[in-house]
Design a protein around this motif. Structure first.
Motif, PDB file in Angstrom:
ATOM      1  N   SER A 250       0.828  -1.198   0.000  1.00 51.31           N
ATOM      2  CA  SER A 250       0.000   0.000   0.000  1.00 51.31           C
ATOM      3  C   SER A 250       0.868   1.256   0.000  1.00 51.31           C
ATOM      4  CB  SER A 250      -0.947   0.021   1.206  1.00 51.31           C
ATOM      5  OG  SER A 250      -0.232   0.120   2.409  1.00 51.31           O
ATOM      6  N   ASP A 251       0.333   2.316  -0.568  1.00 51.28           N
ATOM      7  CA  ASP A 251       1.056   3.581  -0.677  1.00 51.28           C
ATOM      8  C   ASP A 251       0.057   4.726  -0.640  1.00 51.28           C
ATOM      9  OD1 ASP A 251       3.169   5.341  -0.973  1.00 51.28           O
ATOM     10  OD2 ASP A 251       3.328   5.072  -3.145  1.00 51.28           O
ATOM     11  N   THR A 252       0.575   5.927  -0.508  1.00 47.39           N
ATOM     12  CA  THR A 252      -0.255   7.135  -0.457  1.00 47.39           C
ATOM     13  C   THR A 252       0.019   8.001  -1.675  1.00 47.39           C
ATOM     14  OG1 THR A 252      -0.185   7.124   1.959  1.00 47.39           O
ATOM     15  CG2 THR A 252      -0.839   9.182   0.915  1.00 47.39           C
ATOM     16  N   GLU A 253      -1.039   8.539  -2.248  1.00 46.47           N
ATOM     17  CA  GLU A 253      -0.941   9.476  -3.364  1.00 46.47           C
ATOM     18  C   GLU A 253      -1.129  10.892  -2.828  1.00 46.47           C
ATOM     19  OE1 GLU A 253      -0.464   9.973  -7.613  1.00 46.47           O
ATOM     20  OE2 GLU A 253      -0.432   8.129  -6.430  1.00 46.47           O
ATOM     21  N   PHE A 254      -0.277  11.810  -3.287  1.00 48.06           N
ATOM     22  CA  PHE A 254      -0.301  13.195  -2.799  1.00 48.06           C
ATOM     23  C   PHE A 254      -0.710  14.174  -3.898  1.00 48.06           C
ATOM     24  CE2 PHE A 254       2.400  11.131   0.256  1.00 48.06           C
ATOM     25  CZ  PHE A 254       2.202  11.821   1.441  1.00 48.06           C
ATOM     26  N   TRP A 255      -1.427  15.224  -3.471  1.00 49.55           N
ATOM     27  CA  TRP A 255      -1.587  16.415  -4.301  1.00 49.55           C
ATOM     28  C   TRP A 255      -0.437  17.355  -3.967  1.00 49.55           C
ATOM     29  CZ3 TRP A 255      -4.547  15.673  -8.128  1.00 49.55           C
ATOM     30  CH2 TRP A 255      -5.860  15.192  -8.043  1.00 49.55           C
ATOM     31  N   ALA A 256       0.207  17.896  -4.991  1.00 48.20           N
ATOM     32  CA  ALA A 256       1.288  18.857  -4.786  1.00 48.20           C
ATOM     33  C   ALA A 256       1.213  19.916  -5.881  1.00 48.20           C
ATOM     34  CB  ALA A 256       2.641  18.158  -4.809  1.00 48.20           C
ATOM     35  N   VAL A 257       1.853  21.056  -5.622  1.00 49.37           N
ATOM     36  CA  VAL A 257       1.861  22.166  -6.578  1.00 49.37           C
ATOM     37  C   VAL A 257       3.297  22.431  -7.008  1.00 49.37           C
ATOM     38  CG1 VAL A 257       1.308  24.606  -6.962  1.00 49.37           C
ATOM     39  CG2 VAL A 257      -0.171  23.196  -5.510  1.00 49.37           C
ATOM     40  N   MET A 258       3.522  22.455  -8.301  1.00 45.42           N
ATOM     41  CA  MET A 258       4.867  22.665  -8.818  1.00 45.42           C
ATOM     42  C   MET A 258       5.379  24.067  -8.492  1.00 45.42           C
ATOM     43  SD  MET A 258       5.039  20.704 -12.494  1.00 45.42           S
ATOM     44  CE  MET A 258       6.785  21.144 -12.626  1.00 45.42           C
ATOM     45  N   LYS A 259       6.650  24.138  -8.183  1.00 46.78           N
ATOM     46  CA  LYS A 259       7.292  25.432  -7.986  1.00 46.78           C
ATOM     47  C   LYS A 259       7.296  26.162  -9.319  1.00 46.78           C
ATOM     48  CE  LYS A 259      11.372  27.233  -5.634  1.00 46.78           C
ATOM     49  NZ  LYS A 259      12.675  26.830  -5.016  1.00 46.78           N
ATOM     50  N   GLY A 260       6.789  27.388  -9.321  1.00 46.52           N
ATOM     51  CA  GLY A 260       6.678  28.127 -10.572  1.00 46.52           C
ATOM     52  C   GLY A 260       5.444  27.793 -11.374  1.00 46.52           C
ATOM     53  N   ALA A 261       4.453  27.138 -10.746  1.00 39.80           N
ATOM     54  CA  ALA A 261       3.210  26.794 -11.442  1.00 39.80           C
ATOM     55  C   ALA A 261       2.554  28.051 -12.011  1.00 39.80           C
ATOM     56  CB  ALA A 261       2.255  26.095 -10.482  1.00 39.80           C
ATOM     57  N   PRO A 262       2.091  28.007 -13.255  1.00 38.53           N
ATOM     58  CA  PRO A 262       1.475  29.196 -13.867  1.00 38.53           C
ATOM     59  C   PRO A 262       0.218  29.672 -13.151  1.00 38.53           C
ATOM     60  CG  PRO A 262       2.030  27.555 -15.530  1.00 38.53           C
ATOM     61  CD  PRO A 262       2.204  26.886 -14.202  1.00 38.53           C
ATOM     62  N   HIS A 263      -0.518  28.753 -12.520  1.00 35.15           N
ATOM     63  CA  HIS A 263      -1.782  29.110 -11.872  1.00 35.15           C
ATOM     64  C   HIS A 263      -1.780  28.605 -10.432  1.00 35.15           C
ATOM     65  CE1 HIS A 263      -2.516  28.199 -16.237  1.00 35.15           C
ATOM     66  NE2 HIS A 263      -2.919  29.459 -16.199  1.00 35.15           N
ATOM     67  N   ALA A 264      -0.780  29.050  -9.672  1.00 35.56           N
ATOM     68  CA  ALA A 264      -0.568  28.513  -8.325  1.00 35.56           C
ATOM     69  C   ALA A 264      -1.742  28.792  -7.395  1.00 35.56           C
ATOM     70  CB  ALA A 264       0.715  29.075  -7.736  1.00 35.56           C
ATOM     71  N   ALA A 265      -2.314  29.986  -7.474  1.00 38.08           N
ATOM     72  CA  ALA A 265      -3.418  30.329  -6.582  1.00 38.08           C
ATOM     73  C   ALA A 265      -4.621  29.430  -6.841  1.00 38.08           C
ATOM     74  CB  ALA A 265      -3.799  31.792  -6.749  1.00 38.08           C
ATOM     75  N   GLU A 266      -4.927  29.203  -8.112  1.00 31.41           N
ATOM     76  CA  GLU A 266      -6.050  28.325  -8.446  1.00 31.41           C
ATOM     77  C   GLU A 266      -5.733  26.887  -8.069  1.00 31.41           C
ATOM     78  OE1 GLU A 266      -9.941  28.173  -9.391  1.00 31.41           O
ATOM     79  OE2 GLU A 266      -8.701  29.987  -9.541  1.00 31.41           O
ATOM     80  N   ALA A 267      -4.463  26.502  -8.148  1.00 33.79           N
ATOM     81  CA  ALA A 267      -4.053  25.158  -7.775  1.00 33.79           C
ATOM     82  C   ALA A 267      -4.386  24.873  -6.311  1.00 33.79           C
ATOM     83  CB  ALA A 267      -2.555  24.978  -8.018  1.00 33.79           C
ATOM     84  N   MET A 268      -4.143  25.849  -5.446  1.00 35.85           N
ATOM     85  CA  MET A 268      -4.458  25.672  -4.023  1.00 35.85           C
ATOM     86  C   MET A 268      -5.966  25.523  -3.826  1.00 35.85           C
ATOM     87  SD  MET A 268      -1.535  25.581  -2.540  1.00 35.85           S
ATOM     88  CE  MET A 268       0.159  26.060  -2.910  1.00 35.85           C
ATOM     89  N   LYS A 269      -6.732  26.298  -4.553  1.00 38.91           N
ATOM     90  CA  LYS A 269      -8.190  26.211  -4.435  1.00 38.91           C
ATOM     91  C   LYS A 269      -8.689  24.843  -4.912  1.00 38.91           C
ATOM     92  CE  LYS A 269      -8.833  31.187  -5.209  1.00 38.91           C
ATOM     93  NZ  LYS A 269      -9.373  32.212  -6.137  1.00 38.91           N
ATOM     94  N   PHE A 270      -8.077  24.355  -5.994  1.00 35.46           N
ATOM     95  CA  PHE A 270      -8.474  23.043  -6.507  1.00 35.46           C
ATOM     96  C   PHE A 270      -8.172  21.959  -5.468  1.00 35.46           C
ATOM     97  CE2 PHE A 270      -7.114  19.020  -8.325  1.00 35.46           C
ATOM     98  CZ  PHE A 270      -8.256  18.638  -9.017  1.00 35.46           C
ATOM     99  N   ILE A 271      -6.991  21.993  -4.880  1.00 34.64           N
ATOM    100  CA  ILE A 271      -6.633  20.976  -3.889  1.00 34.64           C
ATOM    101  C   ILE A 271      -7.579  21.044  -2.698  1.00 34.64           C
ATOM    102  CG2 ILE A 271      -4.853  20.273  -2.230  1.00 34.64           C
ATOM    103  CD1 ILE A 271      -2.764  21.031  -4.323  1.00 34.64           C
ATOM    104  N   ASN A 272      -7.916  22.244  -2.273  1.00 32.59           N
ATOM    105  CA  ASN A 272      -8.869  22.379  -1.170  1.00 32.59           C
ATOM    106  C   ASN A 272     -10.181  21.675  -1.502  1.00 32.59           C
ATOM    107  OD1 ASN A 272     -10.054  23.590   1.315  1.00 32.59           O
ATOM    108  ND2 ASN A 272     -11.290  24.694  -0.182  1.00 32.59           N
ATOM    109  N   PHE A 273     -10.669  21.884  -2.699  1.00 28.80           N
ATOM    110  CA  PHE A 273     -11.907  21.245  -3.144  1.00 28.80           C
ATOM    111  C   PHE A 273     -11.762  19.725  -3.150  1.00 28.80           C
ATOM    112  CE2 PHE A 273     -14.575  19.513  -6.559  1.00 28.80           C
ATOM    113  CZ  PHE A 273     -15.813  20.082  -6.283  1.00 28.80           C
TER     114      PHE A 273
END
Length: 345
Positions: free
Chosen positions: A252-275
């Motif tokens: 068994s293993d765990t899958e993670f949500w992460a945001v790339m450094k320098g992501a073009p849409h970092a703010a929206e990425a955080m909102k998506f992960i929250n959802f």
């Protein structure tokens, strides 16, 4: 002169106001919010689309683009070239810890990502664990109506068309468990021993494939045995494949949500992960494909019959091992180089 200046001043002001109004109405509308999410394709990404991508787009009006190819080498290459086209990446724990080690990710903004229902062990500085999945021994019921053990998978006398994962992670652990190593005694991995175990049946291995390709081979009737993610083989069975799988020698293993450094849409990425980490969405992913949610409140939303077949079920978990991402953090590069040479020989 005073009246003239007053008239000219008023006229100029009116003209300026009219210009502002004109250009404001003529200016193009702001681009809609957008987020690009990198995953693995196939049944898993289809499930993500139904549980996360489409509902988020509907709820927020944002454009969600799902793409494939996620993995440590691709993330590292993007960062090195500066050509970053992804925002959110779905990362298995070995990839995640290496991406953290190489400073390829940006910290999760927990003022945006509300993850109170997720245990602290899955709330990392640079990622949020959102599912637990198993990699399992699976077999064709037509070829093996009585089932197969991990020991038989690596027994050359048991003739079968086998497929193994494309990465050394999961593969080496499975080989060692097939050779009698107890799950609690796996780490540190005896890499030399694992390669010798695989050697026994190497002439019967038709390929080292990613989970999506493994599932396709199952559904096309081209293999008899596989070590494959439980959700993938379960999806193949739903599609009509006459296959079964076991939790013995599972990993068994765990899958993670992460945001790339320098992501073009970092703010929206955080909102998506929250959802995506909220109970309703995690539960919906499990309904689509049987991987275990990390949000404890999501478990309460699931049918008990579904929960019974998850990696997090204690009866299943005790039959296998948990992948040690820290060991892979320290050893991945050297083992990967050896693995790449080995599978090409």
């Amino acid at each position: 002169m005073t009246k003239t200046r007053l008239y000219m001043g008023v006229s100029a002001a009116l003209l300026a106001a009219a210009s502002v109004t004109f250009f404001a109405k003529s200016a193009p509308a702001a681009d809609p919010a957008e987020v690009v999410v990198a995953s693995y394709g196939g049944a898993f990404q289809d499930a993500q689309t139904k549980a996360f991508f489409e509902p988020y787009a509907k709820a927020t009006g944002a454009k969600v683009t799902g793409t494939t190819g996620t993995g440590y080498p691709k993330v590292k290459a993007m960062e090195q070239t500066g050509n970053i086209s992804w925002d959110v990446v779905s990362a298995e724990s070995p990839a995640f810890v290496n991406e953290v080690k190489d400073d390829l990710l940006q910290p999760i903004d927990y003022s945006v990502v509300k993850a109170d229902g997720i245990p602290a062990e899955f709330r990392k500085q640079y990622g949020v664990g959102y599912i637990k999945f198993g990699t399992n021994l699976a077999w064709s019921k037509e070829k093996f109506p009585n089932g197969v053990t991990a020991a038989q998978f690596f027994d050359p006398r048991v003739k079968a068309r086998r497929v193994m994962p494309s990465d050394p992670t999961y593969s080496l652990e499975f080989a060692l468990m097939g050779d009698g190593v107890k799950p609690a005694d796996l780490y540190p991995l005896d890499v030399d021993r694992a390669f010798k175990v695989i050697d026994r049946v190497k002439d019967q291995i038709i390929g080292y494939k990613g989970a999506s390709d493994q599932q396709a081979l199952i559904q096309q009737g081209e293999i008899d045995l596989a070590y494959i993610a439980n959700g993938r083989v379960n999806d193949a069975i739903k599609a009509g494949a006459n296959w079964a799988y076991s939790w013995d020698a599972s990993l068994s293993d765990t899958e993670f949500w992460a945001v790339m450094k320098g992501a073009p849409h970092a703010a929206e990425a955080m909102k998506f992960i929250n959802f995506a980490v909220q109970p309703d969405q995690q539960a919906e992913l499990t309904r689509q494909i049987p991987y275990g949610p990390t949000n404890v409140d999501a478990l309460k939303l699931l049918d008990p019959a579904v929960a019974k077949d998850l990696p997090s079920n204690p009866d299943n978990a005790k039959l296998g091992a948990v992948l040690n991402s820290e060991w892979w953090h320290d050893n991945y590069e050297s083992v990967k180089a050896r693995w790449a040479t080995y599978i090409m020989q």
